[in-house]
Design an enzyme around this catalytic site. Structure first.
Site, short mmCIF file in Angstrom:
data_model
loop_
_atom_site.label_atom_id
_atom_site.label_comp_id
_atom_site.label_asym_id
_atom_site.label_seq_id
_atom_site.Cartn_x
_atom_site.Cartn_y
_atom_site.Cartn_z
N HIS A 1 3.77 -2.38 3.08
CA HIS A 1 3.88 -1.07 2.44
C HIS A 1 5.18 -1.01 1.65
CE1 HIS A 1 0.97 -0.53 5.68
NE2 HIS A 1 0.47 0.46 4.95
N ASP B 1 0.82 -1.22 0.00
CA ASP B 1 0.00 0.00 0.00
C ASP B 1 0.85 1.27 0.00
OD1 ASP B 1 -2.07 -1.74 0.21
OD2 ASP B 1 -3.00 -0.77 1.95
ZN ZN Z 1 -2.91 3.22 2.86
#
Ligand code: ZN
Length: 338
Positions: A290, A149
């Site tokens: 991430h 993400d």
């Molecule tokens: Zn996010």
């Protein structure tokens, strides 16, 4: 004088050997093609080997006609010659509705004892191999989807390189407003068969927005990605993973959450991130990471070989849907696909 004639004789001998050698390796490619069949196979000017290959090819075509009526058949080969052996590796692809089944057969001819060995080892399991997005997937293995993400970032391409090294892919939920700045990264993702998905345009908390603004967050991101890749993403992940009944009602895309959170943003500790994955993972999981952190990238390098050892294929979320025979529905939310 004696010395010169010896040199001449020696040179002639070498030329003769070279001529024989090159001539003998003058491998010819044979072709058989029709509407559904495209077949290439070599002949070596070695009767025993050529006959063997001819009947192998005939058998493949016959089998294809019996079992895969309507599917397309492609067969070609890769040659590897050394002092003792001629190895011919045949690749048989059977294409049906965008799926390629791949069989690999190695036929080895020993030039000294003139024996032929057919290697069926790969053939046995290869019925369950699929060729998808430029990778070969073993359908008998467990599947897991890594998702990243909040990118793209300076780190993203490095993660792609690690994934590629291990014949793997992932889904990158990108933030729309970063897309233009990281044009090359978006291109790199798409060129390397990574899945690009939608993670809103400004990463605001969607529960604080009205319907029009939510739809604009999604649409602007779709357009930003399309401008670079010519393809619209098919999956959406709301910022902070918050799903409301309003979002479910209006979302024009399936909503993808996760069931394994690495908490990489909190720890910045690659070993901890990797351990979290390895001690909790199961078939069909969607893992949250991430691509904005170096520790996460280092964790990917640790975790992929270990996941492969544990019998996993690393796939994108769309591939996970596909292999689990689940059709993604707009507005429905998925934390895993089992
Ligand atoms: Zn996010």
């Amino acid at each position: 004088m004696k010395r010169i004639s010896f040199i001449v004789f020696f040179l002639l001998l070498i030329i003769t050997i070279l001529y024989y050698f090159t001539n003998n390796n003058n491998i010819k490619t044979n072709t058989t093609s029709s509407e559904n069949i495209e077949v290439y196979y070599p002949s070596y000017n070695i009767t025993k080997l050529d006959n063997y290959i001819d009947s192998f090819v005939e058998e493949i075509i016959k089998l294809h006609k019996q079992e895969y009526n309507g599917a397309k058949l492609y067969l070609d080969y890769d040659i590897d010659v050394d002092n003792k052996n001629i190895h011919t590796t045949f690749y048989t692809y059977i294409e049906n509705e965008n799926i390629l089944k791949t069989n690999i057969t190695k036929i080895t001819y020993n030039k000294i004892n003139k024996e032929i060995i057919k290697d069926n080892e790969i053939l046995v399991t290869s019925n369950n191999y699929d060729f998808i997005n430029n990778r070969i997937i073993d359908k008998d293995k467990k599947l897991v989807a890594l998702t990243f993400d909040d990118g793209p970032s300076y780190n993203t391409m490095k993660i792609v390189d690690i994934l590629k090294k291990y014949n793997s892919t992932a889904t990158f939920f990108v933030v729309g407003q970063k897309v233009d700045k990281y044009k090359n990264t978006i291109k790199y993702l798409s060129d390397n068969n990574m899945e690009i998905a939608n993670h809103t345009y400004t990463h605001k908390l969607l529960s604080k927005l009205d319907e029009t603004s939510i739809l604009k967050e999604i649409k602007d991101t779709q357009e930003a990605i399309y401008k670079i890749t010519n393809t619209y993403p098919t999956l959406f992940r709301p910022s902070y993973g918050t799903v409301s009944s309003k979002l479910k009602r209006i979302s024009p895309m399936p909503i993808i959450i996760w069931n394994l959170d690495t908490l990489d943003w909190k720890h910045h500790n690659s070993k901890k991130i990797a351990n979290k994955i390895l001690s909790n993972v199961s078939d069909g999981d969607i893992i949250l990471m991430h691509d904005t952190y170096t520790a996460s990238r280092n964790a990917v390098e640790i975790v992929i070989p270990k996941l492969k050892e544990q019998g996993y294929e690393i796939v994108s979320v769309s591939e996970l849907f596909y292999y689990k025979n689940v059709v993604p529905i707009n507005g429905k939310y998925y934390g895993y696909i089992k």
